[in-house]
Every structure is written in structure tokens, then in C-alpha cells.
Design a protein around this motif. Sequence first.
Motif, PDB file in Angstrom:
ATOM      1  N   GLU A  89       0.845  -1.198   0.000  1.00 21.08           N
ATOM      2  CA  GLU A  89       0.000   0.000   0.000  1.00 21.08           C
ATOM      3  C   GLU A  89       0.878   1.244   0.000  1.00 21.08           C
ATOM      4  N   THR A  90       0.344   2.295  -0.595  1.00 29.10           N
ATOM      5  CA  THR A  90       0.997   3.602  -0.580  1.00 29.10           C
ATOM      6  C   THR A  90       0.091   4.588   0.151  1.00 29.10           C
ATOM      7  N   ASP A 139       3.273   2.590  11.892  1.00 33.68           N
ATOM      8  CA  ASP A 139       3.733   1.662  12.925  1.00 33.68           C
ATOM      9  C   ASP A 139       3.269   0.262  12.524  1.00 33.68           C
ATOM     10  N   PHE A 140       4.160  -0.476  11.839  1.00 30.55           N
ATOM     11  CA  PHE A 140       3.812  -1.795  11.303  1.00 30.55           C
ATOM     12  C   PHE A 140       5.090  -2.633  11.287  1.00 30.55           C
ATOM     13  N   PRO A 141       5.508  -3.167  12.457  1.00 32.16           N
ATOM     14  CA  PRO A 141       6.809  -3.827  12.562  1.00 32.16           C
ATOM     15  C   PRO A 141       6.988  -5.009  11.619  1.00 32.16           C
ATOM     16  N   GLU A 142       5.914  -5.728  11.292  1.00 32.64           N
ATOM     17  CA  GLU A 142       6.048  -6.936  10.470  1.00 32.64           C
ATOM     18  C   GLU A 142       6.375  -6.632   9.007  1.00 32.64           C
ATOM     19  N   ALA A 143       6.082  -5.416   8.558  1.00 29.57           N
ATOM     20  CA  ALA A 143       6.189  -5.080   7.140  1.00 29.57           C
ATOM     21  C   ALA A 143       7.541  -4.454   6.819  1.00 29.57           C
ATOM     22  N   THR A 144       7.872  -4.474   5.537  1.00 32.66           N
ATOM     23  CA  THR A 144       9.026  -3.740   5.030  1.00 32.66           C
ATOM     24  C   THR A 144       8.578  -2.323   4.686  1.00 32.66           C
ATOM     25  N   HIS A 145       9.163  -1.341   5.361  1.00 36.85           N
ATOM     26  CA  HIS A 145       8.755   0.047   5.160  1.00 36.85           C
ATOM     27  C   HIS A 145       9.438   0.628   3.925  1.00 36.85           C
ATOM     28  N   LEU A 146       8.670   1.355   3.141  1.00 36.00           N
ATOM     29  CA  LEU A 146       9.151   1.992   1.920  1.00 36.00           C
ATOM     30  C   LEU A 146       8.873   3.491   2.010  1.00 36.00           C
ATOM     31  N   PRO A 147       9.587   4.314   1.227  1.00 39.69           N
ATOM     32  CA  PRO A 147       9.332   5.769   1.277  1.00 39.69           C
ATOM     33  C   PRO A 147       7.882   6.128   0.977  1.00 39.69           C
ATOM     34  N   GLN A 148       7.213   5.321   0.161  1.00 39.65           N
ATOM     35  CA  GLN A 148       5.842   5.622  -0.214  1.00 39.65           C
ATOM     36  C   GLN A 148       4.806   4.781   0.523  1.00 39.65           C
ATOM     37  N   ALA A 205      -6.845 -18.246   8.935  1.00 38.81           N
ATOM     38  CA  ALA A 205      -7.185 -16.830   8.894  1.00 38.81           C
ATOM     39  C   ALA A 205      -6.110 -16.030   9.616  1.00 38.81           C
ATOM     40  N   ARG A 206      -5.766 -14.854   9.069  1.00 40.32           N
ATOM     41  CA  ARG A 206      -4.780 -13.971   9.699  1.00 40.32           C
ATOM     42  C   ARG A 206      -5.350 -12.571   9.763  1.00 40.32           C
ATOM     43  N   THR A 207      -5.058 -11.896  10.870  1.00 38.22           N
ATOM     44  CA  THR A 207      -5.441 -10.502  11.036  1.00 38.22           C
ATOM     45  C   THR A 207      -4.180  -9.676  11.221  1.00 38.22           C
ATOM     46  N   LEU A 208      -4.023  -8.660  10.418  1.00 38.36           N
ATOM     47  CA  LEU A 208      -2.866  -7.774  10.443  1.00 38.36           C
ATOM     48  C   LEU A 208      -3.327  -6.394  10.903  1.00 38.36           C
ATOM     49  N   VAL A 209      -2.576  -5.807  11.832  1.00 38.67           N
ATOM     50  CA  VAL A 209      -2.954  -4.524  12.410  1.00 38.67           C
ATOM     51  C   VAL A 209      -1.776  -3.565  12.336  1.00 38.67           C
ATOM     52  N   TYR A 210      -2.046  -2.330  11.887  1.00 42.27           N
ATOM     53  CA  TYR A 210      -1.026  -1.292  11.943  1.00 42.27           C
ATOM     54  C   TYR A 210      -1.651   0.044  12.329  1.00 42.27           C
ATOM     55  N   ARG A 211      -0.790   0.958  12.811  1.00 41.65           N
ATOM     56  CA  ARG A 211      -1.205   2.326  13.166  1.00 41.65           C
ATOM     57  C   ARG A 211      -0.669   3.272  12.085  1.00 41.65           C
ATOM     58  N   LEU A 212      -1.548   4.133  11.622  1.00 36.56           N
ATOM     59  CA  LEU A 212      -1.215   5.024  10.525  1.00 36.56           C
ATOM     60  C   LEU A 212      -1.568   6.459  10.913  1.00 36.56           C
ATOM     61  N   THR A 213      -0.601   7.357  10.784  1.00 33.31           N
ATOM     62  CA  THR A 213      -0.822   8.782  11.056  1.00 33.31           C
ATOM     63  C   THR A 213      -0.730   9.551   9.742  1.00 33.31           C
ATOM     64  N   LEU A 214      -1.806  10.306   9.463  1.00 34.55           N
ATOM     65  CA  LEU A 214      -1.895  11.061   8.210  1.00 34.55           C
ATOM     66  C   LEU A 214      -2.228  12.526   8.493  1.00 34.55           C
TER      67      LEU A 214
END
Length: 331
Positions: free
Chosen positions: A289-290, A298-307, A320-329
Motif C-alpha cells: 500500500e501507498t 507503525d507496522f513492525p512486520e512489514a518492510t517500510h518503503l518511502p511511499q 485466517a490472519r489478522t494484520l494490524v497497523y497504526r497510521l498517522t496522516l
Amino acid sequence: MKKLLALSLLSLSALAQEVVVYPGFAEVKEPVLLPPSAWVYLAGEKLSRMVPGSLRLLGVEETGRVLQGTAVLFRYRGEGPATLRYLYTGLSGEVFYTLEEERLTLWARLRLEGSPLEAKKLTLLAGEAPLPGLAEAKGVPLRALAEAPLGENPFGLFRYPLPPGRLEPGTTELPVLTAQVDPTRLLRHQGPFRTDRFLALERGYRLRAPFPLAPGSLEVVEGGLFLGQALLPATPQGEVAEVWLGRDLEGRLERQVSLLSQGEKEATYRVETRLANPYPYPIALLLSETFPQPFRLDFPEATHLPQGYRLEVALKPGEARTLVYRLTLPR
């Protein structure tokens, strides 16, 4: 010319031709036994499908030639065994693939116009071998590696020997190579951040090339059902290829977005994304996602990219898997 045609001239040996087929044409080599000084080639209708300037006598020194109607008078120094060589637009070829369960088959598709052709040696070359103006004239792409930038063909030509024999006018399809593979089934969601409750997924496959894979269409059948066709990219033997069939009809992501805090300039959200594997086999979920700039994630499991980010998750059958992250916009 009529007097020359009446001379005692030798004809071509059609049973010993060497043929190399390209995406938009073929190179044909025919053995001939030449009399001294001059020989007439009765080309017939084939002459109109030869690339101008490509007709040559190899093995002797040509001193000139005369084209009249469908015949060619060659003059040369020497005699004996030689080779008639030309580029023929009446024959072209391409590759395509089938993946049925875990069996990958590479097929050759040859298209012949005009009279039948016998080949003692037959080879299909898939790749880049352009002829100026021919693509526009025939309406076909001569760059089989169309995804490579102009002048940056990374893999060159893919060479596939085919069984010798007689080619009939029309389209001939031949299985060339086959191998058992262990594809990874993929589900993918990629694009800009969305807050929809349900997000569509693409279905794809990842496999290690058991032999060199020229670019071509791939048909996928699983459990006796046709799942779709897609472009298989050029892949050297041993490298990994990915192919995408389009929207998956059974899998989808469920998303919930909750507001955690907000101020004058920005807001922070809790984003929950859930997938239940609907299939009786393992899958790999690819998420990418961009976000609007600037953002904080705040998403420790993912690879962070500039976008944004990217993430790959393996799911067992029915898991089944549930993925959770915190996003500030910015607001």
C-alpha cells in the motif's frame, strides 16, 4: 531468361532444409548442387514472401543475379554443393504455456502461409530479431521481449529445437518441453490506501523456471477448472517467475479502520486487515500500500518503503490472519 530456363538445371532438395523460426519470419537454408557459372532458381510463389535482399547463395562467389517473374538467375564463380539462404515472412512462430495442476508445458505455435515445407532441422527462436518495416507491414510484434525497454533486452534469444518433419499450411502447435513444478499460489492486494470494508485480491502463481521461459501466454487449469490466462515474463532457467491472472473470485480482504486520535494537523488510525484462506492448499498473501505524504506508519512486520510498505504472509489451508497497523496522516 527463357533460354536459360531451358538449360539443364538442378532443382532444390526440399527434404534437407534447415529452418529457424522467429516471431515474425523464418530463416531458411536449402542445399543445392550447382552447375558451373549459372543456375536458375524456380522460386514460385515463395519469392513474394522473401525479405528483399535476403536471398543468397552461400558457398560460391556470386557475380550477379536477375529476377524475372517467380524465377531467379544466379551467376557465380564455382560449382558443386552450396546453400540457398533467405528470410521468409510466410513462416513465423511463438511460444505459449499451459499449467495444469503442477505440470508446466511449453508449446510452439508455427504459422505457415503458402506451400508445405519440409525441415530436416527445425528450431524456434523467441526473442528480439527485428526486420525494419516488417512489423508495420504484417501487423505483428517482432519484439517478443516487449516488456524490456528499447535496446535493453536482458536475456537475448531463447532457442528451442523442434522435431524435424513436414509443416503444412496453417497453424501447427507442438508440445516442446514439459516439467513438474511446485508453484506457490498467490493472492495480492496493492495500490493506494483505502478504507473500504472489503478489498479485492488478484490471483497469481510463482514458480521456478525448469527450463528457459521465453515470454508468452500461460493458461492455468486447476482441479479441472480453467482459471485464466496471463503473460508469463521472460525468465532464465532456475530463476523465479510470477504471473497474475486477474481478480480472484473467492478471496477478499476485510478491513476495519478506527480513529484513535486527532489534532489540528494530523490524525492517527488503527487499521485492521483480515484474510481467511478459502482454498484447500497453502497460499502466500502479498500486501503493498501507498499513503499520502507525509505519513507515519507503525507496522513492525512489514518492510517500510518511502511511499508505504510491502508484506508477504504465508497462510495454511483454511487459516485466517489478522494484520494490524497504526497510521498517522495529515488532516
